[in-house]
Design a protein around this motif. Structure first.
Motif, PDB file in Angstrom:
ATOM      1  N   SER A   4       0.846  -1.197   0.000  1.00  0.00           N
ATOM      2  CA  SER A   4       0.000   0.000   0.000  1.00  0.00           C
ATOM      3  C   SER A   4       0.884   1.251   0.000  1.00  0.00           C
ATOM      4  N   ARG A   5       0.247   2.367  -0.288  1.00  0.00           N
ATOM      5  CA  ARG A   5       0.959   3.645  -0.260  1.00  0.00           C
ATOM      6  C   ARG A   5       1.418   3.962   1.164  1.00  0.00           C
ATOM      7  N   ASP A   6       0.606   3.615   2.154  1.00  0.00           N
ATOM      8  CA  ASP A   6       0.984   3.856   3.546  1.00  0.00           C
ATOM      9  C   ASP A   6       2.222   3.066   3.939  1.00  0.00           C
ATOM     10  N   ALA A   7       2.335   1.837   3.472  1.00  0.00           N
ATOM     11  CA  ALA A   7       3.512   1.018   3.768  1.00  0.00           C
ATOM     12  C   ALA A   7       4.765   1.619   3.118  1.00  0.00           C
ATOM     13  N   ALA A   8       4.623   2.130   1.912  1.00  0.00           N
ATOM     14  CA  ALA A   8       5.752   2.770   1.223  1.00  0.00           C
ATOM     15  C   ALA A   8       6.185   4.027   1.970  1.00  0.00           C
ATOM     16  N   ARG A   9       5.221   4.836   2.372  1.00  0.00           N
ATOM     17  CA  ARG A   9       5.543   6.065   3.111  1.00  0.00           C
ATOM     18  C   ARG A   9       6.228   5.748   4.426  1.00  0.00           C
ATOM     19  N   ALA A  10       5.753   4.709   5.115  1.00  0.00           N
ATOM     20  CA  ALA A  10       6.357   4.316   6.388  1.00  0.00           C
ATOM     21  C   ALA A  10       7.802   3.853   6.187  1.00  0.00           C
ATOM     22  N   ASP A  11       8.060   3.124   5.111  1.00  0.00           N
ATOM     23  CA  ASP A  11       9.410   2.641   4.827  1.00  0.00           C
ATOM     24  C   ASP A  11      10.348   3.800   4.495  1.00  0.00           C
ATOM     25  N   VAL A  12       9.886   4.740   3.695  1.00  0.00           N
ATOM     26  CA  VAL A  12      10.703   5.901   3.353  1.00  0.00           C
ATOM     27  C   VAL A  12      10.937   6.752   4.598  1.00  0.00           C
ATOM     28  N   PHE A  13       9.911   6.957   5.417  1.00  0.00           N
ATOM     29  CA  PHE A  13      10.052   7.717   6.658  1.00  0.00           C
ATOM     30  C   PHE A  13      11.076   7.058   7.576  1.00  0.00           C
ATOM     31  N   ARG A  14      10.990   5.734   7.716  1.00  0.00           N
ATOM     32  CA  ARG A  14      11.936   5.002   8.556  1.00  0.00           C
ATOM     33  C   ARG A  14      13.353   5.201   8.053  1.00  0.00           C
ATOM     34  N   PHE A  15      13.555   5.111   6.745  1.00  0.00           N
ATOM     35  CA  PHE A  15      14.891   5.293   6.186  1.00  0.00           C
ATOM     36  C   PHE A  15      15.422   6.687   6.504  1.00  0.00           C
ATOM     37  N   ILE A  16      14.606   7.706   6.272  1.00  0.00           N
ATOM     38  CA  ILE A  16      15.074   9.083   6.478  1.00  0.00           C
ATOM     39  C   ILE A  16      15.338   9.352   7.951  1.00  0.00           C
TER      40      ILE A  16
END
Length: 79
Positions: free
Chosen positions: A31-43
């Motif tokens: 999902s888009r939420d999972a992608a956003r969470a992964d990018v947020f975690r990385f940053i």
């Protein structure tokens, strides 16, 4: 992001997005939420808080350490 046709204006953004692509790769999220969470975690975890961006120009401090030090330096003295 910078001006059109001026490649040096985009150097920092291109560097960051290249690093993001290298770290996350071609992951397919459910999902888009999972992608956003992964990018947020990385940053927030890997990019800002670890030794990932330590550089001699910044005194080998991470961005989070630099921000904390600056906030401390600008704290007004107690009255």
């Amino acid at each position: 992001m910078g001006r059109t046709v001026i490649c040096y204006d985009n150097a920092a953004a291109e560097s960051f997005f290249g690093l993001l692509k290298a770290e996350i790769g071609t992951t397919l999220w459910e999902s888009r939420d999972a992608a956003r969470a992964d990018v947020f975690r990385f940053i927030e975890v890997e990019y800002n808080r670890t030794t990932f961006r330590r550089h001699p120009e910044f005194g080998y401090l991470t961005p989070l350490e630099t921000r904390t030090r600056l906030q401390h330096d600008f704290t007004p003295p107690a009255a």
